[in-house]
Design a protein around this motif. Structure first.
Motif, PDB file in Angstrom:
ATOM      1  N   ALA A   1      -5.164  -6.081  57.222  1.00  0.00           N
ATOM      2  CA  ALA A   1      -5.701  -4.716  57.310  1.00  0.00           C
ATOM      3  C   ALA A   1      -6.887  -4.566  56.363  1.00  0.00           C
ATOM      4  O   ALA A   1      -7.920  -3.989  56.730  1.00  0.00           O
ATOM      5  CB  ALA A   1      -4.614  -3.700  56.989  1.00  0.00           C
ATOM      6  N   TYR A   2      -6.762  -5.090  55.173  1.00  0.00           N
ATOM      7  CA  TYR A   2      -7.850  -5.028  54.193  1.00  0.00           C
ATOM      8  C   TYR A   2      -9.111  -5.719  54.725  1.00  0.00           C
ATOM      9  O   TYR A   2     -10.212  -5.175  54.645  1.00  0.00           O
ATOM     10  CB  TYR A   2      -7.401  -5.676  52.880  1.00  0.00           C
ATOM     11  N   GLU A   3      -8.947  -6.906  55.281  1.00  0.00           N
ATOM     12  CA  GLU A   3     -10.092  -7.667  55.803  1.00  0.00           C
ATOM     13  C   GLU A   3     -10.814  -6.903  56.909  1.00  0.00           C
ATOM     14  O   GLU A   3     -12.041  -6.876  56.950  1.00  0.00           O
ATOM     15  CB  GLU A   3      -9.649  -9.050  56.295  1.00  0.00           C
ATOM     16  N   LYS A   4     -10.061  -6.286  57.795  1.00  0.00           N
ATOM     17  CA  LYS A   4     -10.667  -5.515  58.893  1.00  0.00           C
ATOM     18  C   LYS A   4     -11.424  -4.304  58.342  1.00  0.00           C
ATOM     19  O   LYS A   4     -12.544  -4.018  58.760  1.00  0.00           O
ATOM     20  CB  LYS A   4      -9.609  -5.071  59.909  1.00  0.00           C
ATOM     21  N   LEU A   5     -10.803  -3.603  57.420  1.00  0.00           N
ATOM     22  CA  LEU A   5     -11.441  -2.417  56.838  1.00  0.00           C
ATOM     23  C   LEU A   5     -12.715  -2.787  56.082  1.00  0.00           C
ATOM     24  O   LEU A   5     -13.739  -2.109  56.204  1.00  0.00           O
ATOM     25  CB  LEU A   5     -10.459  -1.694  55.908  1.00  0.00           C
ATOM     26  N   LYS A   6     -12.673  -3.862  55.316  1.00  0.00           N
ATOM     27  CA  LYS A   6     -13.856  -4.295  54.566  1.00  0.00           C
ATOM     28  C   LYS A   6     -14.976  -4.719  55.519  1.00  0.00           C
ATOM     29  O   LYS A   6     -16.151  -4.439  55.270  1.00  0.00           O
ATOM     30  CB  LYS A   6     -13.515  -5.440  53.607  1.00  0.00           C
ATOM     31  N   ALA A   7     -14.625  -5.375  56.613  1.00  0.00           N
ATOM     32  CA  ALA A   7     -15.620  -5.803  57.599  1.00  0.00           C
ATOM     33  C   ALA A   7     -16.343  -4.594  58.193  1.00  0.00           C
ATOM     34  O   ALA A   7     -17.513  -4.691  58.568  1.00  0.00           O
ATOM     35  CB  ALA A   7     -14.957  -6.626  58.710  1.00  0.00           C
ATOM     36  N   TRP A   8     -15.646  -3.465  58.248  1.00  0.00           N
ATOM     37  CA  TRP A   8     -16.247  -2.233  58.764  1.00  0.00           C
ATOM     38  C   TRP A   8     -16.976  -1.452  57.679  1.00  0.00           C
ATOM     39  O   TRP A   8     -17.529  -0.385  57.945  1.00  0.00           O
ATOM     40  CB  TRP A   8     -15.181  -1.329  59.375  1.00  0.00           C
ATOM     41  N   GLY A   9     -16.926  -1.934  56.443  1.00  0.00           N
ATOM     42  CA  GLY A   9     -17.586  -1.232  55.351  1.00  0.00           C
ATOM     43  C   GLY A   9     -16.775  -0.076  54.792  1.00  0.00           C
ATOM     44  O   GLY A   9     -17.303   0.766  54.076  1.00  0.00           O
ATOM     45  N   GLU A  10     -15.497  -0.052  55.109  1.00  0.00           N
ATOM     46  CA  GLU A  10     -14.621   1.014  54.607  1.00  0.00           C
ATOM     47  C   GLU A  10     -14.255   0.749  53.149  1.00  0.00           C
ATOM     48  O   GLU A  10     -14.161  -0.394  52.723  1.00  0.00           O
ATOM     49  CB  GLU A  10     -13.333   1.096  55.441  1.00  0.00           C
ATOM     50  N   ASP A  11     -14.026   1.809  52.426  1.00  0.00           N
ATOM     51  CA  ASP A  11     -13.617   1.723  51.033  1.00  0.00           C
ATOM     52  C   ASP A  11     -12.133   1.367  50.986  1.00  0.00           C
ATOM     53  O   ASP A  11     -11.292   2.160  51.411  1.00  0.00           O
ATOM     54  CB  ASP A  11     -13.871   3.064  50.332  1.00  0.00           C
ATOM     55  N   ALA A  12     -11.815   0.170  50.513  1.00  0.00           N
ATOM     56  CA  ALA A  12     -10.420  -0.272  50.457  1.00  0.00           C
ATOM     57  C   ALA A  12     -10.249  -1.216  49.274  1.00  0.00           C
ATOM     58  O   ALA A  12     -11.118  -2.044  49.007  1.00  0.00           O
ATOM     59  CB  ALA A  12     -10.042  -0.977  51.758  1.00  0.00           C
ATOM     60  N   LEU A  13      -9.121  -1.072  48.590  1.00  0.00           N
ATOM     61  CA  LEU A  13      -8.808  -1.969  47.482  1.00  0.00           C
ATOM     62  C   LEU A  13      -8.032  -3.164  47.998  1.00  0.00           C
ATOM     63  O   LEU A  13      -7.111  -3.014  48.810  1.00  0.00           O
ATOM     64  CB  LEU A  13      -7.974  -1.243  46.430  1.00  0.00           C
ATOM     65  N   GLN A  14      -8.399  -4.337  47.516  1.00  0.00           N
ATOM     66  CA  GLN A  14      -7.722  -5.563  47.939  1.00  0.00           C
ATOM     67  C   GLN A  14      -6.257  -5.503  47.519  1.00  0.00           C
ATOM     68  O   GLN A  14      -5.945  -5.140  46.383  1.00  0.00           O
ATOM     69  CB  GLN A  14      -8.395  -6.780  47.317  1.00  0.00           C
ATOM     70  N   PRO A  15      -5.345  -5.847  48.437  1.00  0.00           N
ATOM     71  CA  PRO A  15      -3.919  -5.775  48.094  1.00  0.00           C
ATOM     72  C   PRO A  15      -3.544  -6.859  47.082  1.00  0.00           C
ATOM     73  O   PRO A  15      -4.182  -7.910  47.013  1.00  0.00           O
ATOM     74  CB  PRO A  15      -3.225  -6.006  49.436  1.00  0.00           C
ATOM     75  N   VAL A  16      -2.521  -6.563  46.320  1.00  0.00           N
ATOM     76  CA  VAL A  16      -1.998  -7.509  45.338  1.00  0.00           C
ATOM     77  C   VAL A  16      -0.548  -7.778  45.703  1.00  0.00           C
ATOM     78  O   VAL A  16       0.221  -6.833  45.947  1.00  0.00           O
ATOM     79  CB  VAL A  16      -2.079  -6.911  43.913  1.00  0.00           C
ATOM     80  N   ARG A  17      -0.180  -9.051  45.748  1.00  0.00           N
ATOM     81  CA  ARG A  17       1.203  -9.413  46.085  1.00  0.00           C
ATOM     82  C   ARG A  17       2.143  -8.857  45.015  1.00  0.00           C
ATOM     83  O   ARG A  17       1.922  -9.027  43.828  1.00  0.00           O
ATOM     84  CB  ARG A  17       1.352 -10.924  46.177  1.00  0.00           C
ATOM     85  N   SER A  18       3.186  -8.182  45.452  1.00  0.00           N
ATOM     86  CA  SER A  18       4.134  -7.561  44.535  1.00  0.00           C
ATOM     87  C   SER A  18       4.954  -8.607  43.794  1.00  0.00           C
ATOM     88  O   SER A  18       5.358  -9.624  44.365  1.00  0.00           O
ATOM     89  CB  SER A  18       5.082  -6.643  45.312  1.00  0.00           C
ATOM     90  N   LYS A  19       5.198  -8.344  42.516  1.00  0.00           N
ATOM     91  CA  LYS A  19       6.039  -9.223  41.699  1.00  0.00           C
ATOM     92  C   LYS A  19       7.505  -8.806  41.811  1.00  0.00           C
ATOM     93  O   LYS A  19       8.383  -9.495  41.330  1.00  0.00           O
ATOM     94  CB  LYS A  19       5.618  -9.146  40.230  1.00  0.00           C
TER      95      LYS A  19
END
Length: 148
Positions: free
Chosen positions: A69-87
Motif C-alpha cells: 500500500a505504501y509503495e502504491k501511494l508513494k508512486a502516486w505522490g501521496e503523503d505516506a509514512l513508510q511502515p515499520v515492522r512491529s516488534k
C-alpha cells in the motif's frame, strides 16, 4: 540530476470490479487477497483507491500488505509514512489463543494436529501470522506450540 523514479501510468476512474476489490482489501482472514486487492487498486488512482490503500497502510496486521500500500501511494505522490515492522505480537493475546487451541486437543497430539486445529478454529490468526512470518511461519508456530 536525473529522475530515477519509474513512471506511473494509472487510470483516473474505478475498475469494473471495484466493489469486489474493496471487499477483498478488507477481508480479515486472507492476507493474500488483501495484497492482491492493493496491487490491483494501485493501478487505478482515485480518491476511493487512495482511501483504501491508506487504510491498509495504517491498519493491516501483515507487513507485506502495508508495504505494498505504501509503495502504491508513494508512486502516486501521496503523503505516506513508510511502515515499520512491529516488534510486538501482531495479534493481541496470541499466547492465550494458542493455549486455548492446544488445550482443546488430546494430551499427546502432534504439531500437525495443533496447526490444523488452529487453522480451523482461528483462520484469522493463522492467516495473519502466516503472512507476517512468511517462510519462518512453521518454525515460529512450532516453537510457540512447544513453549505452551
Amino acid at each position: 540530476m536525473e529522475n530515477t523514479e519509474p513512471e506511473v501510468n494509472v487510470a483516473s476512474d474505478l475498475p469494473e470490479n471495484y466493489n469486489e476489490l474493496k471487499n477483498a482489501a478488507n477481508r480479515t482472514a486472507n492476507w493474500r487477497e488483501r495484497l492482491e486487492a492493493v496491487e490491483q487498486l494501485g493501478q487505478w488512482k482515485s480518491q476511493q483507491s487512495i482511501d483504501i490503500l491508506k487504510h491498509r497502510l495504517h491498519t493491516d496486521p501483515v507487513f507485506q500488505v502495508q508495504e505494498a500500500a505504501y509503495e502504491k501511494l508513494k508512486a502516486w505522490g501521496e503523503d505516506a509514512l513508510q511502515p515499520v515492522r512491529s516488534k510486538y505480537d501482531v495479534v493481541k493475546g496470541i499466547q492465550k489463543i494458542l493455549l486455548r487451541v492446544k488445550k482443546s486437543l488430546p494430551r499427546d497430539h502432534s504439531y500437525e494436529e495443533f496447526k490444523e486445529k488452529l487453522k480451523k478454529m482461528r483462520i484469522d490468526v493463522y492467516d495473519t501470522y502466516e503472512g507476517d512470518k512468511g517462510a519462518d511461519f512453521d518454525a515460529w508456530l512450532e516453537g510457540m506450540w512447544k513453549s505452551l
